[in-house]
Write a protein that holds these residues in place. Structure first.
Motif, PDB file in Angstrom:
ATOM      1  N   GLU A 193       0.999  -0.993  -0.159  1.00 36.72           N
ATOM      2  CA  GLU A 193      -0.117  -0.093   0.090  1.00 36.72           C
ATOM      3  C   GLU A 193       1.016   1.178   0.037  1.00 36.72           C
ATOM      4  O   GLU A 193       0.631   2.331  -0.778  1.00 36.72           O
ATOM      5  CB  GLU A 193      -0.962   0.128   1.121  1.00 36.72           C
TER       6      GLU A 193
ATOM      7  N   ARG B 297       1.116   4.510  -2.815  1.00 36.71           N
ATOM      8  CA  ARG B 297       0.891   5.673  -2.473  1.00 36.71           C
ATOM      9  C   ARG B 297       2.173   6.471  -2.942  1.00 36.71           C
ATOM     10  O   ARG B 297       1.909   7.928  -3.038  1.00 36.71           O
ATOM     11  CB  ARG B 297       0.408   5.862  -1.027  1.00 36.71           C
TER      12      ARG B 297
ATOM     13  N   VAL C  15      -6.693   4.055  -2.589  1.00 37.74           N
ATOM     14  CA  VAL C  15      -6.183   2.726  -2.142  1.00 37.74           C
ATOM     15  C   VAL C  15      -6.904   2.103  -1.170  1.00 37.74           C
ATOM     16  O   VAL C  15      -7.417   2.500  -0.113  1.00 37.74           O
ATOM     17  CB  VAL C  15      -4.750   2.767  -1.837  1.00 37.74           C
TER      18      VAL C  15
ATOM     19  N   SER D   8      -5.379  -0.002  -6.008  1.00 39.95           N
ATOM     20  CA  SER D   8      -5.325   1.227  -6.201  1.00 39.95           C
ATOM     21  C   SER D   8      -6.150   1.556  -7.627  1.00 39.95           C
ATOM     22  O   SER D   8      -5.851   1.083  -8.505  1.00 39.95           O
ATOM     23  CB  SER D   8      -3.844   1.800  -6.187  1.00 39.95           C
TER      24      SER D   8
END
Length: 259
Positions: A108, A112, A120, A133
């Motif tokens: 994750e 980002r 996400v 995502s």
């Protein structure tokens, strides 16, 4: 839908055309966000303005991005990732086993750091978590996307991807191991002073059906000085082993076991 004074609607449209968000306009004028969104939609349609979702895609905007995070994410994608790209559905998915919460967080975080605008989310599945995502621009960042399974098509890095992997080889290796690899303990026996004793040693495994992806992995291992060998199991040459003590030490220093 509640009727609002025409002057309120006109004021809202002025603010929206200046780039004020739906939420801010709704809060300022005490109007439901859904109503503001409808006004924006009708205004765009009336003026013939085509709506495009905002994006921070590095390939489309030319902005800088976290290249080390991308190298790691590329490894994850080539292993256990895929992209859905349909007219009304676009997302990158990375599948992570439930037992590795650190891996889930790392996947994750990498998404980002490469693109912060797309939402996400995590979706619990049986025995694993799907980290997703949402944006069609992941196809820009992963041009290896295409119809069918990865091992059924050619997987070749673009020159700009190769530059990133060359600059951050360990991040790429770590992503591949975190997706399709592991660190475990192997054992064998040796005769010591006439007595057979059990001997354990750590080994890194990487297993992938795609010849191209395995080649990307071994080429990168060569660049960082890690010795490896093919291991055929059940007649299938899909496994890459790293077992030499010095090479395992290098892998431990830069990759380590999943967590």
């Amino acid at each position: 839908m509640e009727q609002h004074d025409l002057s309120i609607r006109e004021e809202a449209l002025v603010l929206l055309r200046r780039g004020v968000t739906n939420r801010a306009v709704a809060d300022r004028l005490n109007v439901p966000r859904g109503t503001v969104g409808w006004w924006r939609h009708e205004d765009r349609k009336k003026r013939g303005e085509k709506f495009e979702h905002p994006t921070d895609c590095p390939k489309c905007t030319g902005r800088g991005f976290d290249r080390e995070a991308y190298s790691y994410l590329l490894g994850l994608y080539l292993g256990d990732g895929h992209i859905i790209s349909k007219p009304k559905q676009h997302h990158l998915s990375i599948f992570c086993t439930d037992t590795w919460p650190g891996l889930i967080n790392a996947a994750e975080s990498a998404m980002r750091h490469v693109m912060s605008l797309p939402s996400v989310r995590r979706r619990q599945r049986q025995g694993c978590v799907e980290v997703k995502s949402y944006t069609q621009h992941w196809t820009c960042m992963f041009p290896q996307h295409g119809p069918g399974k990865k091992h059924e098509r050619k997987i070749v890095l673009e020159p700009w991807q190769r530059e990133i992997v060359d600059a951050h080889p360990w991040a790429f290796i770590r992503g591949l191991i975190h997706s399709d690899g592991c660190r475990n303990m192997n054992w064998t026996t040796r005769l010591v002073s006439g007595e057979r004793k059990r001997y354990e040693y750590p080994r890194y495994w990487f297993t992938n059906v795609s010849d191209d992806i395995r080649q990307l992995y071994t080429d990168t291992l060569d660049k960082v000085g890690v010795e490896w060998k093919h291991c055929t199991r059940a007649g299938k040459p899909y496994n890459i082993s790293v077992a030499k003590r010095a090479s395992v030490a290098l892998m431990d220093a830069h990759v380590g076991p999943k967590y």
